[in-house]
Design an enzyme around this catalytic site. Structure first.
Site, mmCIF file in Angstrom:
data_model
loop_
_atom_site.group_PDB
_atom_site.id
_atom_site.type_symbol
_atom_site.label_atom_id
_atom_site.label_comp_id
_atom_site.label_asym_id
_atom_site.label_seq_id
_atom_site.Cartn_x
_atom_site.Cartn_y
_atom_site.Cartn_z
ATOM 1 N N SER A 134 0.321 -4.221 -8.577
ATOM 2 C CA SER A 134 0.309 -3.332 -7.421
ATOM 3 C C SER A 134 -0.651 -2.188 -7.725
ATOM 4 O O SER A 134 -0.452 -1.449 -8.692
ATOM 5 C CB SER A 134 1.738 -2.806 -7.195
ATOM 6 O OG SER A 134 1.762 -1.824 -6.192
ATOM 7 N N LYS A 160 -1.863 -6.608 -5.010
ATOM 8 C CA LYS A 160 -1.284 -5.824 -3.907
ATOM 9 C C LYS A 160 -2.018 -4.495 -3.837
ATOM 10 O O LYS A 160 -2.154 -3.796 -4.839
ATOM 11 C CB LYS A 160 0.211 -5.638 -4.171
ATOM 12 C CG LYS A 160 0.905 -4.573 -3.356
ATOM 13 C CD LYS A 160 2.413 -4.784 -3.398
ATOM 14 C CE LYS A 160 3.163 -3.478 -3.586
ATOM 15 N NZ LYS A 160 4.629 -3.684 -3.620
ATOM 16 N N LYS A 162 -2.233 -0.791 -1.990
ATOM 17 C CA LYS A 162 -1.534 0.203 -1.172
ATOM 18 C C LYS A 162 -2.500 0.694 -0.097
ATOM 19 O O LYS A 162 -3.670 0.978 -0.383
ATOM 20 C CB LYS A 162 -1.083 1.378 -2.041
ATOM 21 C CG LYS A 162 -0.013 1.000 -3.067
ATOM 22 C CD LYS A 162 1.334 0.778 -2.400
ATOM 23 C CE LYS A 162 2.421 0.546 -3.436
ATOM 24 N NZ LYS A 162 3.744 0.373 -2.801
ATOM 25 N N ASP A 187 0.373 -3.120 1.090
ATOM 26 C CA ASP A 187 1.689 -2.466 1.195
ATOM 27 C C ASP A 187 1.492 -1.073 1.789
ATOM 28 O O ASP A 187 0.800 -0.237 1.216
ATOM 29 C CB ASP A 187 2.344 -2.367 -0.190
ATOM 30 C CG ASP A 187 3.774 -1.812 -0.136
ATOM 31 O OD1 ASP A 187 4.263 -1.495 0.968
ATOM 32 O OD2 ASP A 187 4.395 -1.691 -1.215
ATOM 33 N N GLU A 213 3.253 -5.619 3.656
ATOM 34 C CA GLU A 213 4.581 -5.165 3.243
ATOM 35 C C GLU A 213 4.933 -3.851 3.933
ATOM 36 O O GLU A 213 4.138 -2.907 3.934
ATOM 37 C CB GLU A 213 4.571 -4.998 1.718
ATOM 38 C CG GLU A 213 5.899 -4.581 1.109
ATOM 39 C CD GLU A 213 5.825 -4.516 -0.427
ATOM 40 O OE1 GLU A 213 4.838 -4.992 -1.015
ATOM 41 O OE2 GLU A 213 6.759 -3.960 -1.026
ATOM 42 N N ASP A 238 10.458 -4.387 2.539
ATOM 43 C CA ASP A 238 10.836 -3.764 1.263
ATOM 44 C C ASP A 238 11.900 -2.696 1.574
ATOM 45 O O ASP A 238 13.112 -2.996 1.576
ATOM 46 C CB ASP A 238 9.578 -3.184 0.597
ATOM 47 C CG ASP A 238 9.834 -2.399 -0.681
ATOM 48 O OD1 ASP A 238 11.004 -2.250 -1.083
ATOM 49 O OD2 ASP A 238 8.866 -1.906 -1.306
ATOM 50 N N LYS A 262 14.235 -5.968 -4.680
ATOM 51 C CA LYS A 262 14.293 -5.098 -5.860
ATOM 52 C C LYS A 262 15.774 -4.881 -6.122
ATOM 53 O O LYS A 262 16.460 -4.287 -5.270
ATOM 54 C CB LYS A 262 13.638 -3.741 -5.571
ATOM 55 C CG LYS A 262 12.148 -3.807 -5.258
ATOM 56 C CD LYS A 262 11.607 -2.431 -4.902
ATOM 57 C CE LYS A 262 10.121 -2.515 -4.578
ATOM 58 N NZ LYS A 262 9.575 -1.227 -4.092
ATOM 59 N N GLY A 290 8.886 -4.095 -7.808
ATOM 60 C CA GLY A 290 9.075 -3.215 -8.965
ATOM 61 C C GLY A 290 9.093 -1.775 -8.524
ATOM 62 O O GLY A 290 8.709 -1.448 -7.392
HETATM 63 O O1 OSB Z 1 6.611 -0.046 -2.419
HETATM 64 O O2 OSB Z 1 6.721 -1.550 -3.876
HETATM 65 C C1 OSB Z 1 6.642 -0.358 -3.600
HETATM 66 C C2 OSB Z 1 6.295 1.720 -6.791
HETATM 67 C C3 OSB Z 1 7.060 2.813 -6.474
HETATM 68 C C4 OSB Z 1 7.631 2.892 -5.231
HETATM 69 C C5 OSB Z 1 7.447 1.857 -4.299
HETATM 70 C C6 OSB Z 1 6.697 0.742 -4.624
HETATM 71 C C7 OSB Z 1 6.070 0.686 -5.882
HETATM 72 C C8 OSB Z 1 5.187 -0.392 -6.301
HETATM 73 C C9 OSB Z 1 5.037 -0.601 -7.789
HETATM 74 O O3 OSB Z 1 4.522 -1.046 -5.539
HETATM 75 C C10 OSB Z 1 5.329 -1.964 -8.246
HETATM 76 C C11 OSB Z 1 5.430 -2.038 -9.766
HETATM 77 O O4 OSB Z 1 6.453 -1.629 -10.341
HETATM 78 O O5 OSB Z 1 4.464 -2.502 -10.377
HETATM 79 MG MG MG Z 2 6.725 -1.800 -1.262
#
Ligand code: OSB
Ligand code: MG
Length: 368
Positions: A134, A160, A162, A187, A213, A238, A262, A290
């Protein structure tokens, strides 16, 4: 067995890189680690609550409060037949991340007591799980291209990215033009609204994304259903899914086609299995997300991701992607985009207790 002791620690961990999502950024985590002692074994879990209430209303501090004021005092000294599904305060409303810390430590405890791996106790089937990475919102488009290139070379099976309004369509087009065949997803962490952003979200259909996402609000399954009806890219939920009830409603409403599970977000591993089962029955693939966990939370996530419905690569990256030095031994490192699943008892990796103790800034101990 009697739950003899619980220890809650706060452990600050600096991330190797600043991580930005649509609601804000973070450079360091305030990780809560829980240890339960019973039947001569020591079990571990990690609470995934964030530093700010930007992803969920829970934070490190609300979780500390709920755990130390309610959950751990009620748990310690009790007799349990089976440490799966620990629920010391059944009347508790909300606070799934705090509750999950107790529940997940219970699974590690039960697995260690039986001498089996957490994977086997959960009913997992894989020896290694496909993983992705991510990537936070980067300062420049050039930085993003470099990151994607680096992670593709490392072997991650899903990239992924953001996104947020203004850093979305043009940015994704640039990545897609440069990497035509890489499995890419976006995401948004709830950064968009309907009807205003519909046209922009529809534009993303041209990039062949694996999924988008959580484009809309964390509490708007109806809008997600209307969006899914109007775009071809699968919507993955999510933040919207905090329980089996949320998942059943999302499936009923067709609010998407994929769920990111999660365990911390949904109250633990038992709830994760139930959501997995509901999704499998509905034909929805799932994958394990995660929360920038240390190796302790990561170990739980990897064991969960061995269940058969987890057919898409998880946000389960190498320890080195997050930390200069992880707090577990050995550290996690994938091979050809697959993360090996530890096969020792319980979570199967060893918390570095002396190191953790040195880093600890806050500690609460509950004895029977
Ligand atoms: O939206 O998935 C998410 C990290 C912190 C808060 C929200 C998210 C995330 C990640 C990190 O996308 C995923 C990872 O732990 O590698
Ligand atoms: Mg997410």
């Amino acid at each position: 067995m009697r739950i003899d002791r619980a220890v809650l620690r706060e452990v600050p961990l600096e991330l190797r890189e600043f991580f930005e999502i649509s609601s804000g950024g973070m450079q360091a985590r305030r990780v809560l680690l829980l240890t339960l002692e019973a039947a001569g074994v020591e079990a571990w879990s990690e609470c995934v609550a964030g530093e700010t209430p930007g992803y969920s209303y829970e934070t490190t501090d609300t979780a500390w409060h709920v755990l130390t004021r309610w959950l751990l005092p009620a748990l310690v000294g009790t007799e349990v037949e089976d440490a799966r599904h620990l629920d010391p305060v059944p009347w508790l409303r909300g606070h799934p991340m705090a509750g999950a810390a107790v529940e997940m430590a219970g699974w590690d405890l039960e697995a260690k007591r039986r001498g089996v791996s957490l994977r086997d106790l959960l009913g997992g089937v894989a020896n290694a799980v496909p993983v992705g990475v991510s990537i936070g919102i980067q300062g420049t488009d050039g930085d993003l291209l470099d990151k994607v290139e680096q992670h593709v070379a490392e072997g991650y099976r899903k990239i992924k990215i953001k996104i947020k309004p203004g850093r979305d369509v043009d940015m994704l087009r640039m990545v897609r033009d440069r990497f035509p065949d890489v499995p890419i997803m976006a995401d948004a962490n709830s950064a968009y609204t309907l009807p205003g952003d519909l046209a922009r979200l529809r534009e993303m259909d041209q990039f062949g994304l694996m999924m988008i996402e959580q484009p809309l609000s964390h509490e708007d399954l109806l809008d997600h259903a209307q969006l899914q009806d109007r775009i071809t890219t699968p919507v993955c939920l999510d933040e919207s899914i905090r329980s089996l009830g949320d998942a059943r409603l999302a499936i009923h409403l067709e609010s998407g086609r994929i769920v990111n599970i999660k365990p911390g977000r949904v109250g633990g591993l038992g709830s994760s299995i139930a959501i997995h089962d509901a999704c499998v029955a509905a034909g929805w693939p799932v994958w394990c997300g995660g929360m920038l966990e240390s190796g302790i939370g990561r170990a739980h996530n990897i064991a969960l991701a061995t269940l058969p419905g987890f057919t898409l690569p998880g946000d389960i990256s190498n320890s080195r992607r997050y930390w200069e030095e992880d707090i577990v031994h050995p550290e996690f490192e994938m091979v050809d985009g697959l993360m090996p699943v530890p096969d020792g008892p319980g979570i199967g990796i060893t918390p570095r207790v002396d190191h953790i103790e040195k880093l600890t800034t806050r500690k609460a101990v509950f004895d029977a």
